[in-house]
Motif scaffolding. Structure first.
Motif, PDB file in Angstrom:
ATOM      1  N   GLU A  96     -15.745  65.996 -26.260  1.00  0.00           N
ATOM      2  CA  GLU A  96     -16.695  67.256 -25.548  1.00  0.00           C
ATOM      3  C   GLU A  96     -17.870  67.097 -26.871  1.00  0.00           C
ATOM      4  O   GLU A  96     -18.678  67.490 -26.590  1.00  0.00           O
ATOM      5  CB  GLU A  96     -15.968  68.574 -25.218  1.00  0.00           C
ATOM      6  CG  GLU A  96     -15.061  68.919 -24.324  1.00  0.00           C
ATOM      7  CD  GLU A  96     -14.040  69.703 -24.511  1.00  0.00           C
ATOM      8  OE1 GLU A  96     -14.294  70.409 -25.664  1.00  0.00           O
ATOM      9  OE2 GLU A  96     -13.708  70.655 -23.225  1.00  0.00           O
ATOM     10  N   GLU A  97     -16.934  66.660 -28.048  1.00  0.00           N
ATOM     11  CA  GLU A  97     -17.788  66.427 -29.004  1.00  0.00           C
ATOM     12  C   GLU A  97     -18.860  65.602 -29.115  1.00  0.00           C
ATOM     13  O   GLU A  97     -20.400  65.678 -29.252  1.00  0.00           O
ATOM     14  CB  GLU A  97     -17.087  66.370 -30.393  1.00  0.00           C
ATOM     15  CG  GLU A  97     -18.276  66.826 -31.372  1.00  0.00           C
ATOM     16  CD  GLU A  97     -18.668  67.787 -32.326  1.00  0.00           C
ATOM     17  OE1 GLU A  97     -19.800  67.791 -32.726  1.00  0.00           O
ATOM     18  OE2 GLU A  97     -18.364  68.956 -31.830  1.00  0.00           O
ATOM     19  N   MET A  98     -18.614  64.602 -28.488  1.00  0.00           N
ATOM     20  CA  MET A  98     -19.426  63.758 -28.137  1.00  0.00           C
ATOM     21  C   MET A  98     -20.627  63.432 -27.074  1.00  0.00           C
ATOM     22  O   MET A  98     -21.792  63.116 -27.336  1.00  0.00           O
ATOM     23  CB  MET A  98     -18.614  62.032 -28.023  1.00  0.00           C
ATOM     24  CG  MET A  98     -17.955  61.482 -28.552  1.00  0.00           C
ATOM     25  SD  MET A  98     -17.268  60.357 -28.630  1.00  0.00           S
ATOM     26  CE  MET A  98     -18.484  58.881 -27.611  1.00  0.00           C
ATOM     27  N   HIS A  99     -20.517  64.106 -26.188  1.00  0.00           N
ATOM     28  CA  HIS A  99     -21.291  64.773 -25.268  1.00  0.00           C
ATOM     29  C   HIS A  99     -22.577  66.266 -25.661  1.00  0.00           C
ATOM     30  O   HIS A  99     -23.525  66.094 -25.499  1.00  0.00           O
ATOM     31  CB  HIS A  99     -20.866  65.235 -23.797  1.00  0.00           C
ATOM     32  CG  HIS A  99     -20.462  66.050 -22.707  1.00  0.00           C
ATOM     33  ND1 HIS A  99     -22.074  65.176 -21.852  1.00  0.00           N
ATOM     34  CD2 HIS A  99     -21.376  67.373 -22.587  1.00  0.00           C
ATOM     35  CE1 HIS A  99     -22.743  65.843 -21.255  1.00  0.00           C
ATOM     36  NE2 HIS A  99     -22.313  67.440 -21.365  1.00  0.00           N
ATOM     37  N   ARG A 100     -21.880  67.044 -26.899  1.00  0.00           N
ATOM     38  CA  ARG A 100     -22.521  68.423 -27.260  1.00  0.00           C
ATOM     39  C   ARG A 100     -23.175  66.855 -27.772  1.00  0.00           C
ATOM     40  O   ARG A 100     -25.093  67.282 -27.840  1.00  0.00           O
ATOM     41  CB  ARG A 100     -22.110  68.638 -28.272  1.00  0.00           C
ATOM     42  CG  ARG A 100     -21.530  70.129 -27.341  1.00  0.00           C
ATOM     43  CD  ARG A 100     -20.503  71.030 -28.275  1.00  0.00           C
ATOM     44  NE  ARG A 100     -19.707  70.841 -27.945  1.00  0.00           N
ATOM     45  CZ  ARG A 100     -18.474  71.396 -28.470  1.00  0.00           C
ATOM     46  NH1 ARG A 100     -18.577  70.424 -29.438  1.00  0.00           N
ATOM     47  NH2 ARG A 100     -17.799  71.340 -27.551  1.00  0.00           N
ATOM     48  N   GLN A 101     -23.435  65.991 -28.446  1.00  0.00           N
ATOM     49  CA  GLN A 101     -24.302  64.934 -29.674  1.00  0.00           C
ATOM     50  C   GLN A 101     -25.237  64.715 -28.458  1.00  0.00           C
ATOM     51  O   GLN A 101     -26.181  64.249 -28.942  1.00  0.00           O
ATOM     52  CB  GLN A 101     -23.220  64.510 -30.562  1.00  0.00           C
ATOM     53  CG  GLN A 101     -22.699  64.754 -31.326  1.00  0.00           C
ATOM     54  CD  GLN A 101     -21.610  64.175 -32.160  1.00  0.00           C
ATOM     55  OE1 GLN A 101     -21.596  62.898 -31.978  1.00  0.00           O
ATOM     56  NE2 GLN A 101     -21.020  64.029 -33.438  1.00  0.00           N
ATOM     57  N   ASP A 102     -24.803  64.019 -27.697  1.00  0.00           N
ATOM     58  CA  ASP A 102     -25.602  63.173 -26.907  1.00  0.00           C
ATOM     59  C   ASP A 102     -26.706  64.024 -26.216  1.00  0.00           C
ATOM     60  O   ASP A 102     -27.703  63.460 -26.308  1.00  0.00           O
ATOM     61  CB  ASP A 102     -24.889  62.159 -25.713  1.00  0.00           C
ATOM     62  CG  ASP A 102     -24.030  61.351 -25.646  1.00  0.00           C
ATOM     63  OD1 ASP A 102     -24.136  61.068 -27.299  1.00  0.00           O
ATOM     64  OD2 ASP A 102     -23.370  60.760 -25.534  1.00  0.00           O
ATOM     65  N   GLU A 103     -26.435  65.198 -25.912  1.00  0.00           N
ATOM     66  CA  GLU A 103     -27.151  66.334 -25.142  1.00  0.00           C
ATOM     67  C   GLU A 103     -28.164  67.012 -25.591  1.00  0.00           C
ATOM     68  O   GLU A 103     -29.539  66.868 -25.822  1.00  0.00           O
ATOM     69  CB  GLU A 103     -26.642  67.467 -24.912  1.00  0.00           C
ATOM     70  CG  GLU A 103     -25.508  67.097 -22.963  1.00  0.00           C
ATOM     71  CD  GLU A 103     -26.003  66.575 -22.059  1.00  0.00           C
ATOM     72  OE1 GLU A 103     -27.555  67.212 -21.860  1.00  0.00           O
ATOM     73  OE2 GLU A 103     -25.657  65.568 -21.559  1.00  0.00           O
ATOM     74  N   LEU A 105     -28.891  64.675 -28.530  1.00  0.00           N
ATOM     75  CA  LEU A 105     -30.160  64.410 -29.187  1.00  0.00           C
ATOM     76  C   LEU A 105     -31.462  64.235 -27.982  1.00  0.00           C
ATOM     77  O   LEU A 105     -31.798  63.380 -27.846  1.00  0.00           O
ATOM     78  CB  LEU A 105     -29.432  62.738 -29.159  1.00  0.00           C
ATOM     79  CG  LEU A 105     -30.532  61.637 -29.926  1.00  0.00           C
ATOM     80  CD1 LEU A 105     -28.312  61.460 -30.796  1.00  0.00           C
ATOM     81  CD2 LEU A 105     -29.646  60.246 -29.154  1.00  0.00           C
ATOM     82  N   LYS A 106     -30.520  63.517 -26.286  1.00  0.00           N
ATOM     83  CA  LYS A 106     -30.976  63.787 -25.756  1.00  0.00           C
ATOM     84  C   LYS A 106     -32.612  64.914 -25.368  1.00  0.00           C
ATOM     85  O   LYS A 106     -33.743  64.737 -25.180  1.00  0.00           O
ATOM     86  CB  LYS A 106     -30.724  63.437 -24.080  1.00  0.00           C
ATOM     87  CG  LYS A 106     -30.021  62.493 -24.108  1.00  0.00           C
ATOM     88  CD  LYS A 106     -29.092  62.892 -22.940  1.00  0.00           C
ATOM     89  CE  LYS A 106     -28.310  61.540 -22.101  1.00  0.00           C
ATOM     90  NZ  LYS A 106     -27.909  61.984 -20.773  1.00  0.00           N
TER      91      LYS A 106
END
Length: 161
Positions: A96-103, A105-106
């Motif tokens: 979930e943390e990696m997903h939040r970081q990706d979002e 960044l996008k």
């Protein structure tokens, strides 16, 4: 194990002792003593089997020990399930943390179509095979060209002396 069923190891020892004595008597040629020790071996084996059965009955198969085994097994399974659940939750939090970081960044750097066109395609993404791997027009050209050895001319290793 010895504390639970002390008669079993004693019976095994007596069986081995009788067998060793019977073997010694056989080598000496004393048939009467050898038969005696073989009978003692059979008796010791019988007592050992009786000790195993009695020990299993008195020590291992009571209802309370079955309940203890069941309770212990359930506790182990619960601990294993709790540990596995904790590992799963940890992996989920990381994902979930990696997903939040990706979002995030996008959201900050949207790619433009001009940026994508400026990037040349990677050579590893080519659709046509390299020229060295393209097949020849016929199998005869392969034979006349040396069968994949290079040119059709014989090499120094092919010449006879």
């Amino acid at each position: 194990q010895f504390k639970e069923e002390p008669l079993v190891p004693i019976g095994v020892g007596l069986t081995c002792l009788a067998l060793i004595n019977a073997t010694r008597k056989m080598h000496r040629g004393d048939r009467a003593s050898m038969n005696y020790w073989l009978r003692m071996r059979v008796a010791a084996q019988g007592l050992t089997v009786a000790a195993v059965v009695a020990g299993s009955y008195f020590y291992g198969w009571s209802a309370t020990s079955k309940e203890k085994i069941k309770a212990t097994t359930e506790q182990r399974m619960k601990l294993d399930n709790d540990k596995e659940r904790e590992r799963f939750d940890q992996r989920m939090r990381e994902a979930e943390e990696m997903h939040r970081q990706d979002e995030a960044l996008k959201a900050h750097v949207p790619p433009s179509s001009a940026d994508l066109k400026a990037i040349p395609p990677s050579p590893s993404l080519r659709t046509e095979p390299p020229a060295s791997l393209t097949p020849s027009k016929s199998w005869t050209s392969w034979i006349w060209s040396g069968g994949g050895r290079g040119s059709g001319a014989p090499s120094d290793g092919d010449k006879k002396v």
